[in-house]
Design a protein around this motif. Sequence first.
Motif, PDB file in Angstrom:
ATOM      1  N   MET A   1     -15.906 -18.881  -8.306  1.00  0.00           N
ATOM      2  CA  MET A   1     -14.993 -17.838  -8.800  1.00  0.00           C
ATOM      3  C   MET A   1     -13.543 -18.276  -8.566  1.00  0.00           C
ATOM      4  O   MET A   1     -13.210 -18.739  -7.474  1.00  0.00           O
ATOM      5  N   GLN A   2     -12.725 -18.082  -9.614  1.00  0.00           N
ATOM      6  CA  GLN A   2     -11.329 -18.487  -9.498  1.00  0.00           C
ATOM      7  C   GLN A   2     -10.570 -17.520  -8.588  1.00  0.00           C
ATOM      8  O   GLN A   2     -10.715 -16.301  -8.688  1.00  0.00           O
ATOM      9  N   LYS A   3      -9.791 -18.079  -7.700  1.00  0.00           N
ATOM     10  CA  LYS A   3      -9.026 -17.265  -6.751  1.00  0.00           C
ATOM     11  C   LYS A   3      -7.907 -16.527  -7.475  1.00  0.00           C
ATOM     12  O   LYS A   3      -7.169 -17.117  -8.267  1.00  0.00           O
ATOM     13  N   LYS A   4      -7.783 -15.236  -7.212  1.00  0.00           N
ATOM     14  CA  LYS A   4      -6.735 -14.430  -7.822  1.00  0.00           C
ATOM     15  C   LYS A   4      -5.380 -14.825  -7.235  1.00  0.00           C
ATOM     16  O   LYS A   4      -5.246 -14.951  -6.011  1.00  0.00           O
ATOM     17  N   PRO A   5      -4.374 -15.054  -8.096  1.00  0.00           N
ATOM     18  CA  PRO A   5      -3.079 -15.487  -7.554  1.00  0.00           C
ATOM     19  C   PRO A   5      -2.403 -14.401  -6.727  1.00  0.00           C
ATOM     20  O   PRO A   5      -2.684 -13.207  -6.887  1.00  0.00           O
ATOM     21  N   HIS A   6      -1.570 -14.833  -5.845  1.00  0.00           N
ATOM     22  CA  HIS A   6      -0.725 -13.920  -5.069  1.00  0.00           C
ATOM     23  C   HIS A   6       0.076 -13.056  -6.048  1.00  0.00           C
ATOM     24  O   HIS A   6       0.622 -13.566  -7.017  1.00  0.00           O
ATOM     25  N   GLN A   7       0.140 -11.776  -5.811  1.00  0.00           N
ATOM     26  CA  GLN A   7       0.867 -10.863  -6.693  1.00  0.00           C
ATOM     27  C   GLN A   7       2.206 -10.477  -6.041  1.00  0.00           C
ATOM     28  O   GLN A   7       2.220  -9.998  -4.911  1.00  0.00           O
ATOM     29  N   VAL A   8       3.286 -10.711  -6.778  1.00  0.00           N
ATOM     30  CA  VAL A   8       4.614 -10.333  -6.296  1.00  0.00           C
ATOM     31  C   VAL A   8       5.250  -9.411  -7.332  1.00  0.00           C
ATOM     32  O   VAL A   8       5.768  -9.880  -8.358  1.00  0.00           O
ATOM     33  N   PRO A   9       5.222  -8.110  -7.122  1.00  0.00           N
ATOM     34  CA  PRO A   9       5.827  -7.198  -8.096  1.00  0.00           C
ATOM     35  C   PRO A   9       7.338  -7.349  -8.124  1.00  0.00           C
ATOM     36  O   PRO A   9       7.968  -7.631  -7.095  1.00  0.00           O
ATOM     37  N   PHE A  10       7.914  -7.152  -9.298  1.00  0.00           N
ATOM     38  CA  PHE A  10       9.376  -7.207  -9.398  1.00  0.00           C
ATOM     39  C   PHE A  10      10.012  -6.165  -8.479  1.00  0.00           C
ATOM     40  O   PHE A  10      10.989  -6.434  -7.781  1.00  0.00           O
ATOM     41  N   LEU A  11       9.424  -4.966  -8.461  1.00  0.00           N
ATOM     42  CA  LEU A  11       9.913  -3.878  -7.617  1.00  0.00           C
ATOM     43  C   LEU A  11       8.729  -2.974  -7.317  1.00  0.00           C
ATOM     44  O   LEU A  11       7.839  -2.813  -8.156  1.00  0.00           O
ATOM     45  N   ASP A  12       8.700  -2.385  -6.136  1.00  0.00           N
ATOM     46  CA  ASP A  12       7.627  -1.468  -5.756  1.00  0.00           C
ATOM     47  C   ASP A  12       8.262  -0.224  -5.140  1.00  0.00           C
ATOM     48  O   ASP A  12       8.456  -0.128  -3.924  1.00  0.00           O
ATOM     49  N   LEU A  13       8.597   0.740  -6.013  1.00  0.00           N
ATOM     50  CA  LEU A  13       9.281   1.941  -5.535  1.00  0.00           C
ATOM     51  C   LEU A  13       8.388   2.797  -4.640  1.00  0.00           C
ATOM     52  O   LEU A  13       8.883   3.447  -3.719  1.00  0.00           O
ATOM     53  N   LEU A  14       7.090   2.798  -4.923  1.00  0.00           N
ATOM     54  CA  LEU A  14       6.192   3.573  -4.071  1.00  0.00           C
ATOM     55  C   LEU A  14       6.248   3.069  -2.638  1.00  0.00           C
ATOM     56  O   LEU A  14       6.405   3.846  -1.692  1.00  0.00           O
ATOM     57  N   GLN A  15       6.152   1.767  -2.456  1.00  0.00           N
ATOM     58  CA  GLN A  15       6.190   1.204  -1.104  1.00  0.00           C
ATOM     59  C   GLN A  15       7.540   1.463  -0.437  1.00  0.00           C
ATOM     60  O   GLN A  15       7.604   1.822   0.746  1.00  0.00           O
ATOM     61  N   ILE A  16       8.612   1.286  -1.197  1.00  0.00           N
ATOM     62  CA  ILE A  16       9.955   1.490  -0.646  1.00  0.00           C
ATOM     63  C   ILE A  16      10.130   2.920  -0.156  1.00  0.00           C
ATOM     64  O   ILE A  16      10.638   3.165   0.958  1.00  0.00           O
ATOM     65  N   ASN A  17       9.699   3.891  -0.967  1.00  0.00           N
ATOM     66  CA  ASN A  17       9.910   5.288  -0.598  1.00  0.00           C
ATOM     67  C   ASN A  17       8.908   5.786   0.440  1.00  0.00           C
ATOM     68  O   ASN A  17       9.253   6.614   1.294  1.00  0.00           O
ATOM     69  N   MET A  18       7.685   5.267   0.396  1.00  0.00           N
ATOM     70  CA  MET A  18       6.686   5.699   1.386  1.00  0.00           C
ATOM     71  C   MET A  18       7.051   5.240   2.795  1.00  0.00           C
ATOM     72  O   MET A  18       6.585   5.820   3.779  1.00  0.00           O
ATOM     73  N   ALA A  19       7.888   4.224   2.899  1.00  0.00           N
ATOM     74  CA  ALA A  19       8.356   3.802   4.222  1.00  0.00           C
ATOM     75  C   ALA A  19       9.157   4.908   4.905  1.00  0.00           C
ATOM     76  O   ALA A  19       9.289   4.925   6.133  1.00  0.00           O
ATOM     77  N   HIS A  20       9.694   5.847   4.093  1.00  0.00           N
ATOM     78  CA  HIS A  20      10.495   6.951   4.633  1.00  0.00           C
ATOM     79  C   HIS A  20       9.810   8.295   4.359  1.00  0.00           C
ATOM     80  O   HIS A  20      10.468   9.336   4.322  1.00  0.00           O
ATOM     81  N   GLN A  21       8.498   8.259   4.187  1.00  0.00           N
ATOM     82  CA  GLN A  21       7.757   9.437   3.725  1.00  0.00           C
ATOM     83  C   GLN A  21       7.993  10.674   4.580  1.00  0.00           C
ATOM     84  O   GLN A  21       8.300  11.748   4.060  1.00  0.00           O
ATOM     85  N   THR A  22       7.860  10.535   5.882  1.00  0.00           N
ATOM     86  CA  THR A  22       7.957  11.710   6.755  1.00  0.00           C
ATOM     87  C   THR A  22       9.342  12.337   6.683  1.00  0.00           C
ATOM     88  O   THR A  22       9.479  13.560   6.537  1.00  0.00           O
ATOM     89  N   ALA A  23      10.382  11.504   6.748  1.00  0.00           N
ATOM     90  CA  ALA A  23      11.755  12.023   6.707  1.00  0.00           C
ATOM     91  C   ALA A  23      12.072  12.641   5.346  1.00  0.00           C
ATOM     92  O   ALA A  23      12.753  13.673   5.270  1.00  0.00           O
ATOM     93  N   ILE A  24      11.577  12.021   4.272  1.00  0.00           N
ATOM     94  CA  ILE A  24      11.811  12.564   2.931  1.00  0.00           C
ATOM     95  C   ILE A  24      11.114  13.912   2.774  1.00  0.00           C
ATOM     96  O   ILE A  24      11.703  14.877   2.251  1.00  0.00           O
ATOM     97  N   GLN A  25       9.868  14.009   3.228  1.00  0.00           N
ATOM     98  CA  GLN A  25       9.148  15.278   3.112  1.00  0.00           C
ATOM     99  C   GLN A  25       9.808  16.366   3.946  1.00  0.00           C
ATOM    100  O   GLN A  25       9.866  17.534   3.533  1.00  0.00           O
TER     101      GLN A  25
END
Length: 369
Positions: A1-25
Motif C-alpha cells: 500500500m502506498q504511504k499517504k503523503p504528509h498533509q500540510v494545510p494552507f491554513l487551519d482556522l479550526l485548529q487556530i481557534n480551538m486553541a483558545h476554545q475555553t476563553a472564546i466560549q
Amino acid sequence: MQKKPHQVPFLDLLQINMAHQTAIQTAMNQVLESGWYILGEQVNAFEKEFAVFCQAKHCIGVGNGLDALHLIIRALNIKAGDEVIVPANTYIATWLAVTYAGATPVPVEPDENTYNIDPKKIENAITPHTRAILPVHLYGQTADMDPIIDIARHHHLYVIEDAAQAHGARYKGRPAGSLGDAAGFSFYPGKNLGALGDAGAIVTNNDHIAERVRLLRNYGSKIKYTNEIQGINSRLDELQAGILRVKLNYLDSENQLRQKWASYYTEHMPKEQVLLPYVPDAMEPVWHLFVIRHSHRDQLQSKLKEKGIGTLIHYPIPPHISDAYQSLNLPKGTFPLTEQIASEILSLPMGPHLTEADVEYVCNIMNTL
C-alpha cells in the motif's frame, strides 16, 4: 500500500481557534448574558485595547475591513471627482473602498522587490484631483511609509493605510496603524487577528477623523433618532469584539511563530528555483502570507498539491483587468509588473497551525522538485 503523503494545510482556522476554545466560549457567554449586543462594553474595551496595541489614540470598530477603508475616505470628505492613489498590485477591496465613496482609484506599480506600492512612482500619478494616497501593507509587510508621507505632505494629501494584513507589523519600530492619517484593519477569520465572522476597525490619531467615523458607522447619529449626517450601518458587534479581545492576547506570540516559520522557509528553500520574499531593514513583517515567485507557478502548485501541501494565489487577477474595473479603460499590459507578479506568485502554508515538521516537509519537497 502506498504511504499517504504528509498533509500540510494552507491554513487551519479550526485548529487556530480551538486553541483558545475555553476563553472564546467564556467571552461569548458573557455577551449572551449581558443582554446588550450592539456597541456595548465589549466593543468599548476592544477599541481601547487595540488602540493601545497600535500605539494610536483612537480605534473605532466597524463591520469589516472594506467598510473601514470606505468610512475613512468618507470621513475625509473624498467624493465624486476626487482621485485616490492606490497600488496596482493589491486585493480589489482597496480599490472598492475608493469607488464605494464615489472617487476614482489611480493605480501605481509596485516595487519589484517588496510588491508594495513604489514610492518613486507615486508623484507621476498625482493630479489636481488627487486627495489621498492609500498604500497597502501587503502580505503583512508595511509599505515604505516615510517617502510616501513626505510626498503626501508636499502635495497636501492624506495618507490612508490599508493594514488589513498587517496586525502588529512594524516600520522603523512603529506599528502599522500609527503611520498615516488613519488606517483600516480587517478581522476576517483568516487574518493574523481574526474574528469568527466579518469585522473591522479604523485606527487614527486624528480626533476629527475618529469623530466622523463614529457618526458614519452608526447612521450618522450620536443620539438615537438624531441624525447629523448621512451615515451607514457598520458596527463591530459585541460578540466579535469579545472574541477579538481574547485573541488579541495571543497575537504577539502567534506573530512570532509566523516569523519563526518564515525564517525557516527563507533558510531552507531552493533559492536558485524560487524568488523568496525580500524584507528591507526598516521592516518587521508579521507574515500574514509567505509569498514566493516561480516562473512556472501553476505547475509548481500542482506538484505541491500532489504532495499534500496546500497553497493559494494572492491574487490571480489584478483589479485593473477585472471585469469590475473595465470602465477605467486600463487594458492588459497597462501595468506589466503587476501582471507579471500575478502570474508568478504562490502563497505557501503560513500560520500558527503549522509545526516544525510541517515547514520542514514543505522545504524538503520544494528541494526535490
